[in-house]
Design a protein around this motif. Structure first.
Motif, PDB file in Angstrom:
ATOM      1  N   GLU A 299    -121.604  30.475  98.046  1.00 49.54           N
ATOM      2  CA  GLU A 299    -121.673  31.035  99.347  1.00 49.54           C
ATOM      3  C   GLU A 299    -122.393  32.475  99.125  1.00 49.54           C
ATOM      4  OE1 GLU A 299    -118.261  31.678 101.131  1.00 49.54           O
ATOM      5  OE2 GLU A 299    -117.492  33.242  99.829  1.00 49.54           O
ATOM      6  N   VAL A 300    -122.968  32.874 100.136  1.00 52.01           N
ATOM      7  CA  VAL A 300    -123.448  34.332 100.362  1.00 52.01           C
ATOM      8  C   VAL A 300    -122.245  34.819 101.764  1.00 52.01           C
ATOM      9  CG1 VAL A 300    -125.162  35.827 101.176  1.00 52.01           C
ATOM     10  CG2 VAL A 300    -125.652  33.661  99.628  1.00 52.01           C
ATOM     11  N   ASN A 301    -121.788  35.826 101.239  1.00 49.81           N
ATOM     12  CA  ASN A 301    -120.560  36.290 102.084  1.00 49.81           C
ATOM     13  C   ASN A 301    -121.135  37.836 102.520  1.00 49.81           C
ATOM     14  OD1 ASN A 301    -118.593  37.242 103.664  1.00 49.81           O
ATOM     15  ND2 ASN A 301    -116.999  37.142 102.433  1.00 49.81           N
ATOM     16  N   LEU A 302    -121.749  37.769 103.699  1.00 46.72           N
ATOM     17  CA  LEU A 302    -122.200  39.220 104.524  1.00 46.72           C
ATOM     18  C   LEU A 302    -121.241  39.732 105.136  1.00 46.72           C
ATOM     19  CD1 LEU A 302    -125.900  38.041 105.076  1.00 46.72           C
ATOM     20  CD2 LEU A 302    -125.138  39.047 102.998  1.00 46.72           C
ATOM     21  N   SER A 303    -120.127  39.069 105.350  1.00 50.39           N
ATOM     22  CA  SER A 303    -119.104  39.815 106.254  1.00 50.39           C
ATOM     23  C   SER A 303    -118.357  40.815 105.361  1.00 50.39           C
ATOM     24  CB  SER A 303    -118.047  38.678 106.630  1.00 50.39           C
ATOM     25  OG  SER A 303    -117.360  38.391 105.536  1.00 50.39           O
ATOM     26  N   ALA A 304    -117.498  41.581 106.293  1.00 52.40           N
ATOM     27  CA  ALA A 304    -116.514  42.730 105.464  1.00 52.40           C
ATOM     28  C   ALA A 304    -115.272  41.949 104.912  1.00 52.40           C
ATOM     29  CB  ALA A 304    -116.255  43.556 106.778  1.00 52.40           C
ATOM     30  N   TYR A 305    -114.988  40.670 105.151  1.00 58.86           N
ATOM     31  CA  TYR A 305    -113.882  39.674 104.608  1.00 58.86           C
ATOM     32  C   TYR A 305    -114.017  39.435 103.603  1.00 58.86           C
ATOM     33  CZ  TYR A 305    -113.005  41.649 109.692  1.00 58.86           C
ATOM     34  OH  TYR A 305    -112.775  42.033 110.643  1.00 58.86           O
ATOM     35  N   GLU A 306    -112.954  39.116 103.019  1.00 63.33           N
ATOM     36  CA  GLU A 306    -112.647  38.253 101.645  1.00 63.33           C
ATOM     37  C   GLU A 306    -112.629  36.992 101.830  1.00 63.33           C
ATOM     38  OE1 GLU A 306    -109.243  37.528  97.991  1.00 63.33           O
ATOM     39  OE2 GLU A 306    -108.811  38.702  99.893  1.00 63.33           O
ATOM     40  N   SER A 307    -113.567  36.155 101.135  1.00 61.81           N
ATOM     41  CA  SER A 307    -113.670  34.698 101.274  1.00 61.81           C
ATOM     42  C   SER A 307    -112.269  34.185 100.745  1.00 61.81           C
ATOM     43  CB  SER A 307    -114.670  33.984 100.547  1.00 61.81           C
ATOM     44  OG  SER A 307    -115.806  34.398 100.570  1.00 61.81           O
ATOM     45  N   PHE A 308    -111.781  32.924 101.484  1.00 65.84           N
ATOM     46  CA  PHE A 308    -110.633  32.239 100.994  1.00 65.84           C
ATOM     47  C   PHE A 308    -110.997  30.950 100.299  1.00 65.84           C
ATOM     48  CE2 PHE A 308    -107.535  28.954 101.751  1.00 65.84           C
ATOM     49  CZ  PHE A 308    -106.334  29.662 101.422  1.00 65.84           C
ATOM     50  N   PHE A 309    -110.436  30.542  99.101  1.00 62.49           N
ATOM     51  CA  PHE A 309    -110.683  29.349  98.345  1.00 62.49           C
ATOM     52  C   PHE A 309    -109.632  28.741  98.109  1.00 62.49           C
ATOM     53  CE2 PHE A 309    -114.307  32.529  97.202  1.00 62.49           C
ATOM     54  CZ  PHE A 309    -115.290  31.351  97.512  1.00 62.49           C
ATOM     55  N   GLU A 310    -109.571  27.346  98.080  1.00 59.05           N
ATOM     56  CA  GLU A 310    -108.532  26.553  97.817  1.00 59.05           C
ATOM     57  C   GLU A 310    -108.058  26.701  96.445  1.00 59.05           C
ATOM     58  OE1 GLU A 310    -106.610  24.944 100.199  1.00 59.05           O
ATOM     59  OE2 GLU A 310    -108.082  25.454 101.774  1.00 59.05           O
ATOM     60  N   GLU A 311    -106.611  26.625  96.106  1.00 61.76           N
ATOM     61  CA  GLU A 311    -106.167  26.324  94.839  1.00 61.76           C
ATOM     62  C   GLU A 311    -106.666  25.102  94.393  1.00 61.76           C
ATOM     63  OE1 GLU A 311    -105.237  27.512  91.848  1.00 61.76           O
ATOM     64  OE2 GLU A 311    -104.041  28.735  92.702  1.00 61.76           O
ATOM     65  N   LYS A 312    -106.784  25.265  93.028  1.00 61.49           N
ATOM     66  CA  LYS A 312    -107.354  23.865  92.485  1.00 61.49           C
ATOM     67  C   LYS A 312    -106.527  23.869  90.918  1.00 61.49           C
ATOM     68  CE  LYS A 312    -112.065  23.869  94.198  1.00 61.49           C
ATOM     69  NZ  LYS A 312    -113.397  23.877  94.071  1.00 61.49           N
ATOM     70  N   ARG A 313    -105.807  24.882  90.651  1.00 64.55           N
ATOM     71  CA  ARG A 313    -105.116  24.569  89.081  1.00 64.55           C
ATOM     72  C   ARG A 313    -103.922  23.941  89.304  1.00 64.55           C
ATOM     73  NH1 ARG A 313    -104.683  31.166  88.729  1.00 64.55           N
ATOM     74  NH2 ARG A 313    -104.023  30.950  90.699  1.00 64.55           N
ATOM     75  N   PRO A 314    -103.793  23.097  88.334  1.00 60.85           N
ATOM     76  CA  PRO A 314    -102.635  21.994  88.515  1.00 60.85           C
ATOM     77  C   PRO A 314    -101.339  22.661  88.721  1.00 60.85           C
ATOM     78  CG  PRO A 314    -104.148  21.067  87.088  1.00 60.85           C
ATOM     79  CD  PRO A 314    -104.677  22.740  87.134  1.00 60.85           C
ATOM     80  N   PHE A 315    -100.843  23.715  87.981  1.00 60.04           N
ATOM     81  CA  PHE A 315     -99.649  24.461  87.901  1.00 60.04           C
ATOM     82  C   PHE A 315     -99.194  24.718  89.381  1.00 60.04           C
ATOM     83  CE2 PHE A 315     -96.513  27.744  87.548  1.00 60.04           C
ATOM     84  CZ  PHE A 315     -95.547  27.148  87.080  1.00 60.04           C
ATOM     85  N   PHE A 316    -100.146  25.272  90.077  1.00 59.61           N
ATOM     86  CA  PHE A 316     -99.939  26.030  91.611  1.00 59.61           C
ATOM     87  C   PHE A 316    -100.057  24.906  92.380  1.00 59.61           C
ATOM     88  CE2 PHE A 316    -101.491  29.446  88.477  1.00 59.61           C
ATOM     89  CZ  PHE A 316    -100.080  30.376  88.661  1.00 59.61           C
ATOM     90  N   ILE A 317    -100.618  23.846  92.460  1.00 58.07           N
ATOM     91  CA  ILE A 317    -100.885  22.998  93.397  1.00 58.07           C
ATOM     92  C   ILE A 317     -99.696  21.942  93.541  1.00 58.07           C
ATOM     93  CG2 ILE A 317    -103.324  23.332  93.878  1.00 58.07           C
ATOM     94  CD1 ILE A 317    -103.734  20.592  92.378  1.00 58.07           C
TER      95      ILE A 317
END
Length: 879
Positions: A299-317
């Motif tokens: 992605e290209v994020n030109l906003s002032a805000y942090e992108s949100f990404f889904e968790e994919k690591r098994p221990f945490f999901i």
């Protein structure tokens, strides 16, 4: 817009009282105790044990025609022994050659014939353990919580299933160990019970216990399984050691001692699970590795805000639902905000060595993530209805290795950090009322002055209350949250100046920037009320708020504080066929928001709806109107700015999912009231199933974005701050490929690839002169005498005196990336897995902002790639 809002408000009480909830009689099934040798789970049903049980049936259709008789007969049996509960099924089919027996990776059974069992072994009417198998023997398992509102398919218990296609249909059997369930220690067990069968080619779903389509829940409508006596939860303990060999190849950098072009590592760790009681379990991991996890999308994020990404690591999901504390319901900008965002744990280090802090070097080797030394979580539900979740994780103190003409040194880039999360909730009145709370804590051991910009301690907490009545038809919910930070003045300065709040805004008279501050506190919350089931009409209204000092981003996710919003939503559903439609839904929404200074920020509305036709094709259409408003973040620390209104129309269509090929198309068009800014999106998702083992998916997407007021920079001058903006013309093109091949139920090969290109050309540079003006009155364009360009730098002579007043770099970009991931996964014995992984990424960037995909991709694939080859093996030891 105001008339529509008034209509929705006036209709709200009427819709709330439209129709009383309905009572559905609950069925009961009596399990039979195993009196002979346990059946062998091979999908044959020829064991003597099954001959001791009478077949049961009497299913009812739920889809496509609610309460209709099933087109095919289904029968089942239930046995229980000392360690396992057993299920047998006969799924009759008059056309067995048309049974969809798709081989796929675990849990991927939606597009095939399957049968599933749901067990509410807590009998809390909120939590369901689901075990399913399709006609090819592919297993599916998940946990439903909050009466079916949340589903967690990352849960992979160890159990057995077998299936086989016969001349009269297909058969299946299951053996589920008690150790994989949770239940109270009682003489006789009473569990919630449900069976669901899907006949894929007919899109037909039949249930043993009828649940209305418009029911406001799922688990609470389960029937009951009785007759299980004298069983006890066994001692549950298991460990899973793992070993990883990896080789990383990448472009060699001449003179850089840290970039030889070829790195080899050998690593290991341990995962485990211990049952403390019959209801509580501890999961732990030591030095975890997540090398098989797919990369985040480009992605290209030109906003002032942090992108949100889904968790994919098994221990945490795994078991993530119990740690869920979202701060808002529904979709939109607020939907991702939550007290616990697990991606914070093991994140990229916050610091990069800087010469201003005394670090002199030619080359640096900075770790990509903070290594997780260990993590543990306690979860479960007690006999008295308390849901418990406790998680604790420690990440390593990380260092960057520095080299200055052969002399080595180190710089700390991330302190030793402890993350703690606790969640407690209690159900009352058979799950109709729930009350709970969450606490989070982040504590950093900061020992170096250059890391003082990080908060030393960050705490957040919240309570949530939800009550349903009239057979769960109506609901009211309340969430309250608070936060508290401590740290050096440098850390609190970062928080105050961040894009989440911008306390430095010169026109803000209700917040202020304090450079000596060492702590900050804030609060937030949400209130909702509505009708969600047992009627074609659904309605909800509510409000949410985030105070200016509310800050949870050390362990949670918050996009923007200092906001108050209210909304009202009305929906209408037709869930059964009528005319040419199989289902119909229509929605209307209104919302408006302010900041804590009383300034109205936004007002908007939306009307959308969709239909599915009798041939299983469908469309969805909608239109949004956002009125003119004001933005506290557009100037990124400058004064509040007027924003113009816009229209947004969107449409999507999809084909019959029963076919070998499936298509989903989506498009949207946004038009700004300035008649300059606009945005066009389009995407297509095509899936093709080739045989029963191979599936191919392609998802091309394209976006054209023209933004008249795109932020470029803020320059400080003797005459005050200059907020520089420009017209941006951006094109983004990409495609996501996925290939899934499953020769056996326990063996899968998955490939993911994404070429991506995005170019942005800036023109018509301007500075904001009247932030609260209207239209073009907000800014002043630079003319040719004021703006000069040379060597990728723009120089501004604002007063035309021949002397440069300020300058900024060329903002044009042409960024290209290719991500790919090939994973071979073999469950060589129950619970034990071997992974073979090949990951590759390529990057190419220049400032030639011409959108030429063929040239861009050509340049991209001529770059030297980064390759990672990985072999990971774990072994499950039940103790």
């Amino acid at each position: 817009m105001n008339k529509l809002l008034l209509l929705l408000i006036l209709s709200f009480p009427l819709l709330l009282s439209a129709q009383n909830g309905q009572t559905v009689p609950k069925r009961t099934h009596i399990a039979t105790k195993l009196s002979t040798t346990a059946p062998k789970i091979d999908g044959r049903l020829n064991d003597a044990a099954w001959r001791t049980v009478v077949w049961s049936d009497s299913f009812i259709q739920i889809n496509p025609i609610e309460k209709a008789m099933p087109s095919e007969r289904t029968r089942f049996k239930v046995l229980y022994g000392a360690k396992n509960i057993y299920f047998a099924f006969i799924c009759y089919d008059r056309h067995p050659q048309q049974i969809d027996a798709k081989l796929a990776r675990r849990d991927d059974v939606d597009n095939s014939d399957f049968i599933a069992v749901g067990l509410d072994s807590y009998l809390d009417h909120r939590t369901g353990f689901v075990f399913g198998v399709n006609a090819a023997g592919v297993k599916m398992d998940m946990i439903f919580t909050n009466d079916g509102d949340n589903a967690d398919d990352s849960w992979d218990p160890v159990w057995q299933a077998g299936a086989a296609v016969t001349d009269s249909g297909w058969v299946a059997e299951m053996a589920i160990p008690y150790s994989q369930l949770r239940f109270a220690d009682k003489d006789e067990q009473v569990w919630g019970f449900q069976i669901l069968r899907k006949i894929h080619r007919k899109q037909e779903e039949v249930m043993w216990q009828y649940i209305p389509k418009d029911a406001p829940g799922m688990i609470s409508y389960f029937g009951e399984l009785r007759g299980i006596r004298g069983i006890h939860m066994p001692f549950r303990a298991e460990i899973m050691p793992y070993g990883v060999f990896s080789r990383h190849t990448y472009p060699q950098e001449t003179g850089n001692p840290f970039a030889s072009g070829d790195d080899v590592t050998l690593n290991g760790g341990l995962d485990g699970k211990i049952g403390l009681t019959s209801d509580l379990t501890v999961d732990f991991t030591i030095n975890p590795d997540f090398g098989q996890v797919e990369a985040d999308p480009s992605e290209v994020n030109l906003s002032a805000y942090e992108s949100f990404f889904e968790e994919k690591r098994p221990f945490f999901i795994e078991g993530k639902n119990i740690f869920s504390f979202p701060l808002a319901m529904g979709d939109g900008d607020f939907s991702s905000e939550q007290l616990f965002y697990s991606r914070r744990i093991g994140r990229q280090p916050h610091y990069y060595p800087d010469s201003e802090d005394g670090f002199d070097y030619n080359y640096a080797d900075v770790p990509a993530q903070a290594r997780i030394l260990g993590a543990a979580k306690l979860s479960g539900k007690t006999q008295k209805g308390w849901s418990v979740g406790v998680l604790d994780a420690v990440t390593n103190k990380e260092f960057a290795d520095l080299d200055l003409n052969g002399a080595r040194s180190r710089a700390s880039v991330e302190p030793l950090t402890n993350y703690f999360v606790s969640r407690l909730a209690k159900d009352f009145d058979e799950g109709n009322t729930s009350f709970g709370g969450m606490l989070t804590a982040t504590n950093r051991k900061i020992e170096e002055e250059h890391l003082n910009f990080l908060n030393k301690s960050a705490y957040s907490g919240g309570i949530d209350l939800r009550h349903q009545w009239d057979h769960k038809t109506y609901f009211v919910s309340l969430k309250l949250a608070g936060s508290y930070l401590k740290g050096a003045p440098e850390a609190l300065e970062q928080v105050q100046l961040s894009s989440s709040r911008y306390f430095q805004r010169p026109d803000a008279d209700y917040v202020y920037f304090d450079s000596s501050r060492t702590s900050l506190a804030g609060h937030g919350g949400a209130f909702n009320i509505g009708r969600v089931g047992n009627s074609r009409w659904r309605v909800a209204a509510g409000a949410l708020w985030r105070s200016p000092g509310f800050e949870i981003n050390d362990l949670g996710y918050l996009r923007q504080a200092d906001q108050i919003m209210d909304y009202i939503w009305v929906g209408y559903r037709i869930n059964n066929p009528v005319g040419i439609f199989r289902s119909v839904n229509v929605n209307a929404n209104m919302w408006q928001g302010w900041n804590f200074g009383g300034d109205r920020l936004f007002t908007g509305g939306n009307i959308n709806g969709g239909v599915q036709f009798l041939n299983y094709w469908g469309v969805h259409l909608g239109i949004n109107r956002q009125q003119a408003g004001q933005s506290t973040s557009m100037l990124r620390g400058g004064p509040m700015t007027r924003t113009l209104g816009s229209w947004n129309a969107f449409a999507s269509a999809y084909s019959d999912s029963r076919n070998k090929w499936r298509v989903f198309a989506n498009t949207s068009i946004n038009k700004n009231d300035d008649h300059i800014s606009n945005r066009i999106n389009g995407s297509l998702n095509v899936s093709l199933k080739m045989g029963e083992q191979l599936e191919f998916n392609a998802n091309p997407f394209y976006t054209k974005n023209i933004e008249n007021l795109q932020y470029v920079t803020n320059e400080e001058t003797a005459n005050g701050d200059r907020y520089v903006f420009a017209k941006l013309k951006q094109h983004t093109l990409g495609i996501v490929f996925r290939v899934n091949y499953s020769p056996r139920p326990n063996l899968s090969i998955q490939y993911f690839g994404q070429p991506f290109t995005s170019s942005g050309k800036y023109s018509a540079f301007k500075r904001i002169t009247n932030p609260r003006g209207r239209g073009a009155g907000r800014y002043e364009l630079y003319d040719s005498d004021q703006l000069q360009y040379a060597d990728e730098v723009y120089s501004v002579d604002e007063n035309r005196d021949g002397t440069r007043d300020y300058s900024f770099d060329l903002p044009d970009f042409n960024w290209n990336q290719f991500l790919s991931n090939l994973v071979i996964r073999w469950e060589y014995r129950p619970g034990s897995t071997l992974y073979l992984v090949w990951s590759q990424n390529r990057d190419y960037f220049d400032s030639e902002a011409n959108f030429q995909p063929d040239t861009n991709f050509g340049n991209l694939f001529r770059t030297t790639p980064n390759n990672t080859f990985l072999i990971k093996m774990n072994y499950w030891f039940p103790l």
